[in-house]
Design a protein around this motif. Structure first.
Motif, PDB file in Angstrom:
ATOM      1  N   LEU A   1      16.148  13.757   6.380  1.00 20.28           N
ATOM      2  CA  LEU A   1      15.896  12.337   6.086  1.00 20.28           C
ATOM      3  C   LEU A   1      17.066  11.798   5.266  1.00 20.28           C
ATOM      4  O   LEU A   1      17.518  12.449   4.316  1.00 20.28           O
ATOM      5  N   ASP A   2      17.521  10.597   5.613  1.00 16.00           N
ATOM      6  CA  ASP A   2      18.717  10.042   4.990  1.00 16.00           C
ATOM      7  C   ASP A   2      18.444   8.601   4.533  1.00 16.00           C
ATOM      8  O   ASP A   2      18.452   7.669   5.335  1.00 16.00           O
ATOM      9  N   GLN A   3      18.144   8.447   3.242  1.00 16.12           N
ATOM     10  CA  GLN A   3      18.011   7.121   2.623  1.00 16.12           C
ATOM     11  C   GLN A   3      16.992   6.236   3.372  1.00 16.12           C
ATOM     12  O   GLN A   3      17.270   5.074   3.694  1.00 16.12           O
ATOM     13  N   CYS A   4      15.817   6.779   3.626  1.00 15.56           N
ATOM     14  CA  CYS A   4      14.791   6.037   4.380  1.00 15.56           C
ATOM     15  C   CYS A   4      14.011   5.096   3.468  1.00 15.56           C
ATOM     16  O   CYS A   4      13.492   5.519   2.425  1.00 15.56           O
ATOM     17  N   SER A   5      13.911   3.841   3.873  1.00 23.99           N
ATOM     18  CA  SER A   5      13.154   2.845   3.106  1.00 23.99           C
ATOM     19  C   SER A   5      12.337   1.970   4.043  1.00 23.99           C
ATOM     20  O   SER A   5      12.853   1.466   5.054  1.00 23.99           O
ATOM     21  N   THR A   6      11.060   1.786   3.716  1.00 20.84           N
ATOM     22  CA  THR A   6      10.212   0.826   4.406  1.00 20.84           C
ATOM     23  C   THR A   6       8.963   0.599   3.566  1.00 20.84           C
ATOM     24  O   THR A   6       8.679   1.376   2.643  1.00 20.84           O
ATOM     25  N   ARG A   7       8.241  -0.451   3.847  1.00 24.77           N
ATOM     26  CA  ARG A   7       7.011  -0.763   3.100  1.00 24.77           C
ATOM     27  C   ARG A   7       5.910  -1.101   4.093  1.00 24.77           C
ATOM     28  O   ARG A   7       6.155  -1.725   5.124  1.00 24.77           O
ATOM     29  N   ILE A   8       4.700  -0.678   3.763  1.00 24.55           N
ATOM     30  CA  ILE A   8       3.536  -0.959   4.601  1.00 24.55           C
ATOM     31  C   ILE A   8       2.490  -1.654   3.737  1.00 24.55           C
ATOM     32  O   ILE A   8       2.002  -1.079   2.759  1.00 24.55           O
ATOM     33  N   ALA A   9       2.183  -2.889   4.082  1.00 27.82           N
ATOM     34  CA  ALA A   9       1.229  -3.665   3.300  1.00 27.82           C
ATOM     35  C   ALA A   9      -0.202  -3.265   3.644  1.00 27.82           C
ATOM     36  O   ALA A   9      -0.470  -2.658   4.693  1.00 27.82           O
TER      37      ALA A   9
ATOM     38  N   MET B   1       0.818  -1.207   0.000  1.00 27.56           N
ATOM     39  CA  MET B   1       0.000   0.000   0.000  1.00 27.56           C
ATOM     40  C   MET B   1       0.858   1.267   0.000  1.00 27.56           C
ATOM     41  O   MET B   1       0.628   2.198  -0.744  1.00 27.56           O
ATOM     42  N   ILE B   2       1.887   1.291   0.867  1.00 20.76           N
ATOM     43  CA  ILE B   2       2.814   2.427   0.942  1.00 20.76           C
ATOM     44  C   ILE B   2       4.234   1.887   0.793  1.00 20.76           C
ATOM     45  O   ILE B   2       4.646   1.013   1.550  1.00 20.76           O
ATOM     46  N   ASP B   3       4.953   2.407  -0.189  1.00 20.40           N
ATOM     47  CA  ASP B   3       6.327   1.960  -0.450  1.00 20.40           C
ATOM     48  C   ASP B   3       7.244   3.181  -0.406  1.00 20.40           C
ATOM     49  O   ASP B   3       7.122   4.081  -1.226  1.00 20.40           O
ATOM     50  N   ILE B   4       8.125   3.211   0.569  1.00 19.63           N
ATOM     51  CA  ILE B   4       9.086   4.308   0.744  1.00 19.63           C
ATOM     52  C   ILE B   4      10.457   3.767   0.389  1.00 19.63           C
ATOM     53  O   ILE B   4      10.937   2.813   1.017  1.00 19.63           O
ATOM     54  N   SER B   5      11.086   4.350  -0.618  1.00 16.26           N
ATOM     55  CA  SER B   5      12.348   3.798  -1.120  1.00 16.26           C
ATOM     56  C   SER B   5      13.439   4.868  -1.165  1.00 16.26           C
ATOM     57  O   SER B   5      13.348   5.832  -1.937  1.00 16.26           O
ATOM     58  N   LYS B   6      14.445   4.727  -0.317  1.00 12.69           N
ATOM     59  CA  LYS B   6      15.652   5.553  -0.320  1.00 12.69           C
ATOM     60  C   LYS B   6      15.334   7.051  -0.340  1.00 12.69           C
ATOM     61  O   LYS B   6      15.913   7.815  -1.120  1.00 12.69           O
ATOM     62  N   VAL B   7      14.417   7.465   0.521  1.00 14.55           N
ATOM     63  CA  VAL B   7      13.976   8.861   0.548  1.00 14.55           C
ATOM     64  C   VAL B   7      14.936   9.706   1.380  1.00 14.55           C
ATOM     65  O   VAL B   7      15.246   9.383   2.530  1.00 14.55           O
ATOM     66  N   SER B   8      15.410  10.804   0.768  1.00 16.34           N
ATOM     67  CA  SER B   8      16.256  11.772   1.459  1.00 16.34           C
ATOM     68  C   SER B   8      15.666  13.164   1.289  1.00 16.34           C
ATOM     69  O   SER B   8      15.062  13.480   0.256  1.00 16.34           O
ATOM     70  N   LYS B   9      15.825  13.977   2.319  1.00 16.00           N
ATOM     71  CA  LYS B   9      15.287  15.342   2.287  1.00 16.00           C
ATOM     72  C   LYS B   9      16.221  16.273   3.038  1.00 16.00           C
ATOM     73  O   LYS B   9      16.794  15.905   4.065  1.00 16.00           O
ATOM     74  N   TRP B  10      16.346  17.486   2.504  1.00 19.98           N
ATOM     75  CA  TRP B  10      17.156  18.516   3.137  1.00 19.98           C
ATOM     76  C   TRP B  10      16.319  19.766   3.370  1.00 19.98           C
ATOM     77  O   TRP B  10      15.426  20.093   2.582  1.00 19.98           O
TER      78      TRP B  10
END
Length: 242
Positions: free
Chosen positions: A17-25, A1-10
């Motif tokens: 945010l530094d290379q954040c990855s996780t998945r929520i089914a 449902m939610i796929d977060i892949s290598k997210v970085s933010k400045w």
């Protein structure tokens, strides 16, 4: 449902945010925790485009949040969001707060929106408060109205950004009880919270963040049993003392 892949933010030079990855089914409940300033709220706001990110990708039900062609208002209408401070319109009644987006965004007529709103207020135990104004309600009641308002949009997932942090201690459980019921009904949920009792009760997984990074991403039994990193162990030892 939610796929977060290598997210970085400045923010300027500061990386939040530094290379954040996780998945929520679908149907999964994931609790995001960590010390203040670790990036938890920023990450959850990136999921529905309230915060922009510079690198990586987030998809919700197959829609890319960061893509140029994505209609963010339409995407947000499918993802319920509950904030720390309720964000209710103070000048209109509780039921009108719940009707407004149904009419403006979903195109429902007033009668259908009102019927749906009253049913959701009943679900969160507040149907008798429908015609009061937000200021006439307690903080816990206002937060339950905010949850009902989010549910009125028939969301495919719900995001909670520290939903109990602005509440007096005796009001916290009335909000958590509604969230527990949502979880038991199979709602996909991503919850930023320090309420470890809630995490132990309903979370499928726990994501622990520190300094903008996801340091732990494991089942709740693994997290509370023996978190793998020293930082998570230190965090838990402090928060579970109280």
């Amino acid at each position: 449902m939610i796929d977060i892949s290598k997210v970085s933010k400045w923010y300027g030079e500061f990386q939040v945010l530094d290379q954040c990855s996780t998945r929520i089914a679908k149907g999964e409940v994931v609790v995001v925790c960590g010390p203040s300033g670790s990036g938890k709220s920023t990450l959850i706001k990136c999921v529905n485009g309230l915060e922009l990110f510079q690198r990586g990708e987030i998809t919700v039900d197959g829609t890319s949040v960061g893509a140029k062609g994505t209609n963010l208002p339409v995407l947000r209408s499918k993802i319920g969001m509950v904030f720390q401070n309720f964000e209710l319109f103070p000048h209109i009644s509780v039921i009108d707060n719940i009707k407004l987006a149904q009419i403006k965004v979903l195109g429902r007529d007033e009668g259908e929106a009102a019927e749906n709103g009253l049913g959701l207020l009943r679900r969160v135990g507040l149907d008798e408060q429908a015609y009061k104004y937000p200021a006439q309600l307690s903080g816990g009641q206002q937060q339950r109205v905010a949850i009902a308002r989010a549910l009125a949009m028939d969301p495919i997932a719900m995001l909670f950004d520290e939903p109990t942090s602005a509440l007096d201690p005796e009001m916290i459980n009335e909000v958590l009880d509604v969230m527990v019921e949502l979880a038991s009904d199979g709602m996909t949920m991503m919850v930023v919270t320090h309420e470890m009792g809630f995490a132990r009760k309903v979370a499928d997984r726990v994501v622990f963040m520190d300094e903008g990074r996801i340091e732990e991403d494991c089942t709740k039994d693994e997290f509370f049993g023996a978190p793998r990193g020293e930082r998570a162990q230190s965090f838990l030892s402090k928060i579970l003392q109280h």
